[in-house]
Design a protein around this motif. Structure first.
Motif, PDB file in Angstrom:
ATOM      1  N   GLU A  49      59.332  39.450  72.281  1.00  0.00           N
ATOM      2  CA  GLU A  49      59.189  38.719  71.031  1.00  0.00           C
ATOM      3  C   GLU A  49      57.714  38.619  70.634  1.00  0.00           C
ATOM      4  N   GLU A  50      56.858  38.310  71.592  1.00  0.00           N
ATOM      5  CA  GLU A  50      55.425  38.178  71.299  1.00  0.00           C
ATOM      6  C   GLU A  50      54.819  39.515  70.870  1.00  0.00           C
ATOM      7  N   ARG A  51      55.201  40.599  71.520  1.00  0.00           N
ATOM      8  CA  ARG A  51      54.710  41.930  71.100  1.00  0.00           C
ATOM      9  C   ARG A  51      55.147  42.245  69.674  1.00  0.00           C
ATOM     10  N   PHE A  52      56.375  41.931  69.345  1.00  0.00           N
ATOM     11  CA  PHE A  52      56.890  42.150  67.998  1.00  0.00           C
ATOM     12  C   PHE A  52      56.075  41.346  66.983  1.00  0.00           C
ATOM     13  N   ARG A  53      55.832  40.082  67.289  1.00  0.00           N
ATOM     14  CA  ARG A  53      55.071  39.215  66.385  1.00  0.00           C
ATOM     15  C   ARG A  53      53.659  39.760  66.163  1.00  0.00           C
ATOM     16  N   GLN A  54      53.033  40.220  67.228  1.00  0.00           N
ATOM     17  CA  GLN A  54      51.676  40.752  67.111  1.00  0.00           C
ATOM     18  C   GLN A  54      51.662  42.077  66.361  1.00  0.00           C
ATOM     19  N   TYR A  55      52.581  42.951  66.672  1.00  0.00           N
ATOM     20  CA  TYR A  55      52.612  44.271  66.056  1.00  0.00           C
ATOM     21  C   TYR A  55      52.809  44.163  64.540  1.00  0.00           C
ATOM     22  N   PHE A  56      53.747  43.317  64.128  1.00  0.00           N
ATOM     23  CA  PHE A  56      54.050  43.188  62.709  1.00  0.00           C
ATOM     24  C   PHE A  56      53.237  42.083  62.016  1.00  0.00           C
ATOM     25  N   GLU A  57      52.449  41.353  62.804  1.00  0.00           N
ATOM     26  CA  GLU A  57      51.621  40.260  62.279  1.00  0.00           C
ATOM     27  C   GLU A  57      52.450  39.310  61.424  1.00  0.00           C
ATOM     28  N   LYS A  58      53.584  38.892  61.995  1.00  0.00           N
ATOM     29  CA  LYS A  58      54.524  38.012  61.291  1.00  0.00           C
ATOM     30  C   LYS A  58      54.881  36.823  62.181  1.00  0.00           C
TER      31      LYS A  58
END
Length: 69
Positions: free
Chosen positions: A16-25
């Protein structure tokens, strides 16, 4: 999941954290009060207050995206 499979919970939290960082959302798997509520925030809350407290909470108060029809 956190109680039974803490390693799997950690994997999901990190994903989840990687997703948030990658998409900056500011997005998360869970929601609480209509807002994003990350697995990391939930784990910290369980660690602080004791996981046993959360096992007895009514379903409608637990942040979740699950639904049953």
């Amino acid at each position: 999941m956190y109680l039974i499979w803490p390693d799997r919970y950690k994997e999901q939290e990190e994903m989840e954290e990687r997703f948030r960082q990658y998409f900056e959302k500011n997005v998360s798997i869970l929601t609480r009060n209509g807002s994003s509520f990350t697995l990391r925030e939930y784990r910290k809350q369980m660690d602080k207050n004791g996981i046993e407290k959360f096992l007895k909470e009514p379903d409608e108060t637990v942040p979740c995206v699950c639904s049953y029809s």
